[in-house]
Write an enzyme that holds these catalytic residues in place. Sequence first.
Site, PDB file in Angstrom:
ATOM      1  N   GLU A   1       2.753   3.188  14.690  1.00 34.77           N
ATOM      2  CA  GLU A   1       4.159   2.800  14.504  1.00 34.77           C
ATOM      3  C   GLU A   1       5.082   3.671  15.348  1.00 34.77           C
ATOM      4  O   GLU A   1       5.145   4.886  15.156  1.00 34.77           O
ATOM      5  CB  GLU A   1       4.568   2.912  13.024  1.00 34.77           C
ATOM      6  CG  GLU A   1       6.082   2.654  12.859  1.00 34.77           C
ATOM      7  CD  GLU A   1       6.582   2.583  11.421  1.00 34.77           C
ATOM      8  OE1 GLU A   1       5.787   2.813  10.478  1.00 34.77           O
ATOM      9  OE2 GLU A   1       7.784   2.288  11.246  1.00 34.77           O
TER      10      GLU A   1
ATOM     11  N   ASP B   1       0.816  -1.217   0.000  1.00 30.76           N
ATOM     12  CA  ASP B   1       0.000   0.000   0.000  1.00 30.76           C
ATOM     13  C   ASP B   1       0.846   1.262   0.000  1.00 30.76           C
ATOM     14  O   ASP B   1       0.393   2.322   0.443  1.00 30.76           O
ATOM     15  CB  ASP B   1      -0.893   0.019   1.243  1.00 30.76           C
ATOM     16  CG  ASP B   1      -0.087   0.026   2.541  1.00 30.76           C
ATOM     17  OD1 ASP B   1       0.923  -0.686   2.609  1.00 30.76           O
ATOM     18  OD2 ASP B   1      -0.462   0.754   3.476  1.00 30.76           O
TER      19      ASP B   1
ATOM     20  N   GLU C   1      -2.592   0.825  13.239  1.00 34.09           N
ATOM     21  CA  GLU C   1      -1.121   0.839  13.187  1.00 34.09           C
ATOM     22  C   GLU C   1      -0.532   2.077  13.878  1.00 34.09           C
ATOM     23  O   GLU C   1      -0.397   3.133  13.267  1.00 34.09           O
ATOM     24  CB  GLU C   1      -0.641   0.805  11.722  1.00 34.09           C
ATOM     25  CG  GLU C   1       0.886   0.804  11.607  1.00 34.09           C
ATOM     26  CD  GLU C   1       1.393   0.762  10.162  1.00 34.09           C
ATOM     27  OE1 GLU C   1       0.597   0.950   9.224  1.00 34.09           O
ATOM     28  OE2 GLU C   1       2.604   0.551   9.989  1.00 34.09           O
TER      29      GLU C   1
ATOM     30  N   TYR D   1       6.432   9.735   6.167  1.00 30.54           N
ATOM     31  CA  TYR D   1       5.505   9.866   5.052  1.00 30.54           C
ATOM     32  C   TYR D   1       5.558   8.663   4.116  1.00 30.54           C
ATOM     33  O   TYR D   1       6.517   7.956   4.096  1.00 30.54           O
ATOM     34  CB  TYR D   1       5.812  11.144   4.257  1.00 30.54           C
ATOM     35  CG  TYR D   1       5.630  12.364   5.123  1.00 30.54           C
ATOM     36  CD1 TYR D   1       4.394  12.992   5.217  1.00 30.54           C
ATOM     37  CD2 TYR D   1       6.673  12.861   5.885  1.00 30.54           C
ATOM     38  CE1 TYR D   1       4.218  14.089   6.031  1.00 30.54           C
ATOM     39  CE2 TYR D   1       6.507  13.956   6.701  1.00 30.54           C
ATOM     40  CZ  TYR D   1       5.281  14.576   6.779  1.00 30.54           C
ATOM     41  OH  TYR D   1       5.105  15.658   7.587  1.00 30.54           O
TER      42      TYR D   1
ATOM     43  N   LYS E   1      -6.548  -0.163   6.592  1.00 30.32           N
ATOM     44  CA  LYS E   1      -5.370   0.084   7.432  1.00 30.32           C
ATOM     45  C   LYS E   1      -5.139   1.574   7.579  1.00 30.32           C
ATOM     46  O   LYS E   1      -5.335   2.341   6.627  1.00 30.32           O
ATOM     47  CB  LYS E   1      -4.134  -0.578   6.835  1.00 30.32           C
ATOM     48  CG  LYS E   1      -2.996  -0.647   7.830  1.00 30.32           C
ATOM     49  CD  LYS E   1      -1.652  -0.630   7.184  1.00 30.32           C
ATOM     50  CE  LYS E   1      -1.293   0.752   6.741  1.00 30.32           C
ATOM     51  NZ  LYS E   1       0.126   0.905   6.376  1.00 30.32           N
TER      52      LYS E   1
ATOM     53  N   ARG F   1       4.179   1.840 -11.810  1.00 26.76           N
ATOM     54  CA  ARG F   1       3.602   1.358 -10.540  1.00 26.76           C
ATOM     55  C   ARG F   1       2.662   0.186 -10.838  1.00 26.76           C
ATOM     56  O   ARG F   1       2.633  -0.805 -10.114  1.00 26.76           O
ATOM     57  CB  ARG F   1       2.861   2.497  -9.807  1.00 26.76           C
ATOM     58  CG  ARG F   1       3.788   3.606  -9.317  1.00 26.76           C
ATOM     59  CD  ARG F   1       3.085   4.546  -8.343  1.00 26.76           C
ATOM     60  NE  ARG F   1       2.017   5.323  -8.939  1.00 26.76           N
ATOM     61  CZ  ARG F   1       2.167   6.486  -9.582  1.00 26.76           C
ATOM     62  NH1 ARG F   1       3.376   7.017  -9.703  1.00 26.76           N
ATOM     63  NH2 ARG F   1       1.131   7.133 -10.095  1.00 26.76           N
TER      64      ARG F   1
ATOM     65  N   LYS G   1      -1.371  -3.519  14.040  1.00 25.31           N
ATOM     66  CA  LYS G   1      -0.125  -3.563  13.269  1.00 25.31           C
ATOM     67  C   LYS G   1       0.895  -2.775  14.077  1.00 25.31           C
ATOM     68  O   LYS G   1       0.802  -1.557  14.203  1.00 25.31           O
ATOM     69  CB  LYS G   1      -0.315  -2.954  11.879  1.00 25.31           C
ATOM     70  CG  LYS G   1       0.978  -2.922  11.055  1.00 25.31           C
ATOM     71  CD  LYS G   1       0.719  -2.853   9.563  1.00 25.31           C
ATOM     72  CE  LYS G   1       2.014  -2.659   8.791  1.00 25.31           C
ATOM     73  NZ  LYS G   1       1.880  -2.843   7.360  1.00 25.31           N
TER      74      LYS G   1
ATOM     75  N   SER H   1       3.024  -8.137   8.572  1.00 23.97           N
ATOM     76  CA  SER H   1       2.369  -7.281   7.576  1.00 23.97           C
ATOM     77  C   SER H   1       3.484  -6.393   7.034  1.00 23.97           C
ATOM     78  O   SER H   1       3.467  -5.184   7.205  1.00 23.97           O
ATOM     79  CB  SER H   1       1.265  -6.457   8.235  1.00 23.97           C
ATOM     80  OG  SER H   1       0.756  -5.507   7.327  1.00 23.97           O
TER      81      SER H   1
HETATM   82  O1  LIG Z   1       3.533   5.014   1.806  1.00 25.63           O
HETATM   83  P1  LIG Z   1       3.287   5.311   3.218  1.00 25.63           P
HETATM   84  O2  LIG Z   1       1.961   5.900   3.475  1.00 25.63           O
HETATM   85  O3  LIG Z   1       4.388   6.148   3.787  1.00 25.63           O
HETATM   86  O4  LIG Z   1       3.290   3.943   4.016  1.00 25.63           O
HETATM   87  C1  LIG Z   1       4.461   3.389   4.490  1.00 25.63           C
HETATM   88  C2  LIG Z   1       4.429   1.888   4.653  1.00 25.63           C
HETATM   89  O5  LIG Z   1       4.517   1.587   6.006  1.00 25.63           O
HETATM   90  C3  LIG Z   1       3.827   0.373   6.294  1.00 25.63           C
HETATM   91  O6  LIG Z   1       2.751   0.693   7.135  1.00 25.63           O
HETATM   92  C4  LIG Z   1       4.795  -0.587   6.929  1.00 25.63           C
HETATM   93  O7  LIG Z   1       5.816  -0.864   6.014  1.00 25.63           O
HETATM   94  P2  LIG Z   1       7.222  -1.504   6.415  1.00 25.63           P
HETATM   95  O8  LIG Z   1       6.978  -2.953   6.715  1.00 25.63           O
HETATM   96  O9  LIG Z   1       8.064  -1.302   5.189  1.00 25.63           O
HETATM   97  O10 LIG Z   1       7.751  -0.752   7.615  1.00 25.63           O
HETATM   98  C5  LIG Z   1       3.258  -0.108   4.956  1.00 25.63           C
HETATM   99  O11 LIG Z   1       2.014  -0.741   5.108  1.00 25.63           O
HETATM  100  C6  LIG Z   1       3.219   1.146   4.161  1.00 25.63           C
HETATM  101  O12 LIG Z   1       3.307   0.888   2.817  1.00 25.63           O
END
Ligand SMILES: O=P(O)(O)OC[C@H]1O[C@](O)(COP(=O)(O)O)[C@@H](O)[C@@H]1O
Length: 364
Positions: free
Chosen positions: A190, A34, A188, A364, A147, A56, A230, A301
Site C-alpha cells: 500500500e 481483517d 498488498e 498500523y 493477505k 468485535r 491488492k 477489497s
Molecule cells: O488493521 P490493520 O492491520 O491496520 O489493517 C488495515 C486495513 O487495511 C486494509 O488492508 C485496507 O483497508 P482500507 O480499504 O480501509 O484501506 C484492510 O484489509 C485492513 O483491515
Amino acid sequence: MTTYYNYPPQALQDELKKIAKALVVPGKGILAADESVNTLGKRLQEVGVENTEENRRRYRQLLFTTDPCIADNISGVILFHETLFQKADDGTPFLELLKQNGIVPGIKVDRGVVPLFGSEDECTTQGLDDLAERCTGYKKEGCHFTKWRCVLKIGKNVPSYQAIMENANVLARYASISQSQRMVPIVEPEVLPDGSHDLDRAQKVTESVLSAVYKALGDHHVFLEGTILKSNMVTPGMQCPIKYSPDEIAEATVLAFQRTVPPAVAGIAFLSGGQSEEEASVNLDAINKYVGRKPWPLTFSFGRALQASVLKTWNGKDEYTKAAQEELINRARANGLAVLGKYKAGTVKGAAADAELFIKNHAY
Ligand SMILES: O=P(O)(O)OC[C@H]1O[C@](O)(COP(=O)(O)O)[C@@H](O)[C@@H]1O
C-alpha cells in the site's frame, strides 16, 4: 545467477488458479474485515462502542449474517485471526456462515508494521517466521487465501531504496510460503495517501514500488496466476491542493499497472485507503470504464469504504442490525456495478457514503 527452478506441481497450480479466479469473478469483490484489534477498536470507538472481544464478535456477526444475497457481489472475506474462531449467537461458526453463502474465507497473516531502523520513519511488515505452520492450520480450518499488507510512504526523500527493496522482498517471501501451503496470496504493497504530492508523483512512486514487487516475486518464483495484487488506486496526496477527476485517476492507475503488473497476475483488488465510500465506488467504476489495455480483472477489497455506513448505522445497537446489513448490501452492490463499469455516481446512498475516511499515517 542460475535460471533453474521448479514450477509448482500441476495440481497445486490448478488449485491456486481456481481459488484466485473465484475471488475476482465479474461483478464481485472482497470484503476486508481483517482489521486488527486496535484498528477495529478505533472504528468501534468512533460509534461509541467499547473495544471488547464480545463487541468485535457482535460486529462481525452482523457482517456475516447479512442476507445471502450479499454473495451476489462479495466473493471472499478477509478475516482476522480472532474472528476465525468466533461463532454467531446460535453457535454457528462464522466460517460456516460464509461457506453456506459460497463466500471464500481468507485470512490476514501479517503480524503488523514495524519501523525500519535508519530510515525516515519508514516501515516493513513482520510475521514470516512461523508463517508456513500458521498457513497449514488456516487451510485446515477452511481458509483458501491469505493477505499481507506492507506500507510505503511518499515524502521528499521517501520511499527509500531500503523500504522499496525490503517490502518487495518480504511480500515475495510471504507469497511463496502462502502458495506452498495451497493458499492464494493477496500481495498488498500500500502506497499511503498522506502528503501534498500530486497525481504524477503518486503514479511514479506506485510504478517504482510495483516494479520492485514483481521483480522480487519473479526472483522467488511465485506462481503469478495464483496471486492477487491488492493495490492503492493512484490518487493525489490527501493534502494536495489540485483536484483530479475520476477519469484522471483511472488513467494514472491503469498506466501504472500496464507498466509494472504482469498480465499473468489473476486480478487486482483495490484497497480504499481513506477514500469515502462513494469516491471509492466512482473511481473503481472509472478505472473499469477506462479504455486501454487491462488484462486483469479490476475489483475491490475495501475495508473502510464498505463498512463506514454499516458502522454508523449500527452504533452497537441490536435494533439497527438489519438496517446496517442493508447498508452493506447496498454498498457491495454499488461496487459490484463499478467492477463492471456500470455504477452511476450518487445512485447508491449510505449513512456515511460521503464521509471522509482518511486516517493520518494509517500504518498500523
Ligand atoms: O488493521 P490493520 O492491520 O491496520 O489493517 C488495515 C486495513 O487495511 C486494509 O488492508 C485496507 O483497508 P482500507 O480499504 O480501509 O484501506 C484492510 O484489509 C485492513 O483491515
